[in-house]
Design a protein around this motif. Structure first.
Motif, PDB file in Angstrom:
ATOM      1  N   GLY A  18      27.036  45.954  19.832  1.00 31.84           N
ATOM      2  CA  GLY A  18      28.386  45.453  19.601  1.00 31.84           C
ATOM      3  C   GLY A  18      29.320  45.678  20.773  1.00 31.84           C
ATOM      4  N   PHE A  19      28.806  46.289  21.858  1.00 33.67           N
ATOM      5  CA  PHE A  19      29.651  46.543  23.027  1.00 33.67           C
ATOM      6  C   PHE A  19      29.034  45.923  24.286  1.00 33.67           C
ATOM      7  CE2 PHE A  19      30.709  49.822  20.004  1.00 33.67           C
ATOM      8  CZ  PHE A  19      32.092  49.862  20.074  1.00 33.67           C
ATOM      9  N   GLN A  20      29.889  45.730  25.287  1.00 34.41           N
ATOM     10  CA  GLN A  20      29.430  45.172  26.556  1.00 34.41           C
ATOM     11  C   GLN A  20      29.032  46.302  27.512  1.00 34.41           C
ATOM     12  OE1 GLN A  20      29.049  41.841  27.142  1.00 34.41           O
ATOM     13  NE2 GLN A  20      29.533  41.762  24.953  1.00 34.41           N
ATOM     14  N   PRO A  21      28.070  46.048  28.388  1.00 35.71           N
ATOM     15  CA  PRO A  21      27.648  47.107  29.325  1.00 35.71           C
ATOM     16  C   PRO A  21      28.629  47.249  30.492  1.00 35.71           C
ATOM     17  CG  PRO A  21      26.309  45.148  29.655  1.00 35.71           C
ATOM     18  CD  PRO A  21      27.255  44.832  28.526  1.00 35.71           C
ATOM     19  N   VAL A  22      29.847  47.647  30.211  1.00 30.20           N
ATOM     20  CA  VAL A  22      30.872  47.697  31.258  1.00 30.20           C
ATOM     21  C   VAL A  22      31.184  49.115  31.745  1.00 30.20           C
ATOM     22  CG1 VAL A  22      32.017  45.577  30.554  1.00 30.20           C
ATOM     23  CG2 VAL A  22      32.679  47.729  29.488  1.00 30.20           C
ATOM     24  N   MET A  23      30.582  50.114  31.094  1.00 34.20           N
ATOM     25  CA  MET A  23      30.938  51.486  31.478  1.00 34.20           C
ATOM     26  C   MET A  23      30.316  51.854  32.826  1.00 34.20           C
ATOM     27  SD  MET A  23      30.606  55.018  29.419  1.00 34.20           S
ATOM     28  CE  MET A  23      30.323  56.545  30.297  1.00 34.20           C
ATOM     29  N   PRO A  24      31.150  52.344  33.764  1.00 32.31           N
ATOM     30  CA  PRO A  24      30.595  52.758  35.060  1.00 32.31           C
ATOM     31  C   PRO A  24      29.873  54.098  34.928  1.00 32.31           C
ATOM     32  CG  PRO A  24      32.934  53.276  34.967  1.00 32.31           C
ATOM     33  CD  PRO A  24      32.605  52.579  33.676  1.00 32.31           C
ATOM     34  N   SER A  25      28.942  54.359  35.836  1.00 35.09           N
ATOM     35  CA  SER A  25      28.261  55.655  35.825  1.00 35.09           C
ATOM     36  C   SER A  25      29.165  56.708  36.453  1.00 35.09           C
ATOM     37  CB  SER A  25      26.959  55.568  36.616  1.00 35.09           C
ATOM     38  OG  SER A  25      26.509  56.874  36.900  1.00 35.09           O
ATOM     39  N   PHE A  26      29.131  57.900  35.899  1.00 39.04           N
ATOM     40  CA  PHE A  26      29.935  58.992  36.457  1.00 39.04           C
ATOM     41  C   PHE A  26      29.081  59.987  37.224  1.00 39.04           C
ATOM     42  CE2 PHE A  26      32.767  57.054  33.472  1.00 39.04           C
ATOM     43  CZ  PHE A  26      34.019  57.211  34.038  1.00 39.04           C
TER      44      PHE A  26
ATOM     45  N   GLY B 283      37.893  69.593  28.988  1.00 40.46           N
ATOM     46  CA  GLY B 283      37.333  68.304  28.602  1.00 40.46           C
ATOM     47  C   GLY B 283      38.420  67.285  28.316  1.00 40.46           C
ATOM     48  N   GLU B 284      39.464  67.712  27.627  1.00 39.85           N
ATOM     49  CA  GLU B 284      40.559  66.797  27.301  1.00 39.85           C
ATOM     50  C   GLU B 284      41.253  66.322  28.572  1.00 39.85           C
ATOM     51  OE1 GLU B 284      43.440  68.398  24.605  1.00 39.85           O
ATOM     52  OE2 GLU B 284      44.381  66.432  24.303  1.00 39.85           O
ATOM     53  N   LYS B 285      41.413  67.249  29.515  1.00 37.31           N
ATOM     54  CA  LYS B 285      42.045  66.923  30.788  1.00 37.31           C
ATOM     55  C   LYS B 285      41.205  65.884  31.540  1.00 37.31           C
ATOM     56  CE  LYS B 285      43.109  69.874  34.649  1.00 37.31           C
ATOM     57  NZ  LYS B 285      44.086  69.529  35.586  1.00 37.31           N
ATOM     58  N   LEU B 286      39.882  66.111  31.555  1.00 35.69           N
ATOM     59  CA  LEU B 286      38.986  65.172  32.243  1.00 35.69           C
ATOM     60  C   LEU B 286      39.001  63.818  31.554  1.00 35.69           C
ATOM     61  CD1 LEU B 286      35.987  67.591  32.838  1.00 35.69           C
ATOM     62  CD2 LEU B 286      37.383  66.541  34.631  1.00 35.69           C
ATOM     63  N   TYR B 287      39.046  63.837  30.234  1.00 32.58           N
ATOM     64  CA  TYR B 287      39.070  62.608  29.442  1.00 32.58           C
ATOM     65  C   TYR B 287      40.225  61.722  29.905  1.00 32.58           C
ATOM     66  CZ  TYR B 287      40.415  59.789  25.365  1.00 32.58           C
ATOM     67  OH  TYR B 287      40.803  58.771  24.533  1.00 32.58           O
ATOM     68  N   LYS B 288      41.367  62.356  30.219  1.00 33.61           N
ATOM     69  CA  LYS B 288      42.525  61.577  30.676  1.00 33.61           C
ATOM     70  C   LYS B 288      42.438  61.286  32.167  1.00 33.61           C
ATOM     71  CE  LYS B 288      45.486  63.417  27.064  1.00 33.61           C
ATOM     72  NZ  LYS B 288      46.001  64.757  26.732  1.00 33.61           N
ATOM     73  N   GLU B 289      42.105  62.324  32.949  1.00 33.74           N
ATOM     74  CA  GLU B 289      42.142  62.161  34.411  1.00 33.74           C
ATOM     75  C   GLU B 289      41.056  61.231  34.946  1.00 33.74           C
ATOM     76  OE1 GLU B 289      42.148  65.995  36.207  1.00 33.74           O
ATOM     77  OE2 GLU B 289      44.259  66.352  35.699  1.00 33.74           O
ATOM     78  N   LYS B 290      39.870  61.260  34.311  1.00 32.97           N
ATOM     79  CA  LYS B 290      38.767  60.432  34.813  1.00 32.97           C
ATOM     80  C   LYS B 290      38.762  59.055  34.171  1.00 32.97           C
ATOM     81  CE  LYS B 290      37.315  63.803  37.352  1.00 32.97           C
ATOM     82  NZ  LYS B 290      37.428  63.791  38.823  1.00 32.97           N
TER      83      LYS B 290
END
Ligand code: HEC
Ligand code: CU
Length: 312
Positions: A284-292, A222-229
């Protein structure tokens, strides 16, 4: 009692309690009604050709009695069963998470310590466990008669179940939802070990390798994916706010969305946030997250969740 499966979890006795209460009530009423039926049909039988039935208009006390008593009994039954049900649906805080994947036609278990087993679930005596379950293809159902627990596994979301094994031994795990030709062979063993034996198993050498990245425990993957993705571009793990909310303390956090609805960040919420970020936007956040969707597999998402659990 041999015709009922052995009692091997903390919940089994409670489920049996509900079963016995219902059974005893049913038997009492069955006997009462049958005896009265036979007795009355003899006592009030027609004795001769000119025996006439008296004209009866009803009895208020009788009506009240046979309305009030069953109502009270049903309420007792409901309250008792509800208390047990609530207990069965509420895992304790200290429960250990084990990921369960059901697929045609096998059971796969991923442990917090990076071990992975197929068709054999290893548990430690008296340690509460929480099964976080998903199906890869069709509906399956996790059923261990000796533990008195059963829960469907559903494609596209996580379901959960908890219990504490209270007996050392080997128990049967069945798939209890017809899932294709191999359904009857979708069996596994649950092995409950004493703390000493569990320790040996846990530190044993034959760690089976995971399919995604060999040798990595889920949280590391998970940590690896957190950085790689690229999650780290917008999400911190130290509490600071970048473009998105921090992952620190995320699991179990309660939050609010822009549409006013509220949520608790459990496994299903995290999974949805990753696959359909626009479904619920954190206030409080913008809808900028892309779908994975299509980028991260279900195994990857489970690994990311395992990683987030280490950040609490
Ligand atoms: C371009 C920036 C960006 C990237 C990249 C990104 N996210 Fe997000 N994410 C956001 C923002 C902004 C929000 C809050 C708004 C929303 O709910 O969509 C969010 C919300 C979330 C939430 C809900 C958080 C909460 O507090 O409720 C989760 C979980 C999440 N993201 C996981 C991920 C994961 C896992 C990755 C990497 C695979 C990722 N995100 C990549 C921007 C991003
Ligand atoms: Cu099945």
């Amino acid at each position: 009692m041999t015709w009922i499966p052995e009692v091997a979890s903390n919940l089994a006795g409670k489920v049996d309690g509900v079963l016995w209460l219902i059974t005893i009530m049913s038997v009492v009423f069955f006997v009462l009604i049958t005896v009265l039926l036979v007795y009355f049909s003899i006592k009030y039988r027609r004795r001769s050709e000119n025996d006439e039935t008296p004209y009866i208009t009803g009895s208020e006390p009788l009506e009240i009695i046979w309305t009030v008593i069953p109502s009270i009994l049903l309420i007792v039954l409901f309250v008792h069963a509800f208390v047990v049900y609530k207990d069965m649906r509420t895992p304790p805080e200290d429960a250990v998470d084990i990921n369960v994947v059901g697929k045609q036609w096998l059971w796969q278990f991923d442990y917090y310590n990076g071990k992975k087993t197929l068709n054999e679930l290893y548990l430690e005596l008296n340690i509460p466990v929480r099964m976080v379950m998903r199906a890869d293809d069709v509906l399956h159902s996790f059923f261990v008669p000796q533990f008195r627990v059963k829960q469907d596994l559903i494609p596209g979301r996580y379901t959960q179940l908890w219990f504490t094994p209270t007996k050392v031994g080997t128990f049967d795990l069945f798939c209890a939802e017809y899932c294709g030709t191999g359904h009857s062979k979708m069996l596994a063993k649950v092995v409950v070990l004493s703390p000493e034996a569990y320790d040996i198993w846990e530190n044993g050498t034959q760690v089976e390798e995971g399919p995604a990245v060999a040798g990595l425990v889920p949280a590391e993957l998970g940590e690896k994916l957190y950085k790689e993705k690229g999650c780290n571009a917008c999400h911190s793990v130290d509490g600071s706010v970048v473009l998105g909310p921090t992952f620190k303390g995320l699991i179990g956090r309660k939050g609010e969305c822009t549409d006013g609805s509220t949520y608790t960040a459990d496994e299903n919420y995290i999974r949805q946030s990753i696959l359909e970020p626009q479904a619920q936007i954190v206030k409080g956040f913008q809808p900028v997250m892309p779908s994975f969707k299509g980028i991260l597999s279900e195994d990857d998402i489970s690994a990311l969740i395992a990683y987030m659990k280490t950040l609490n």
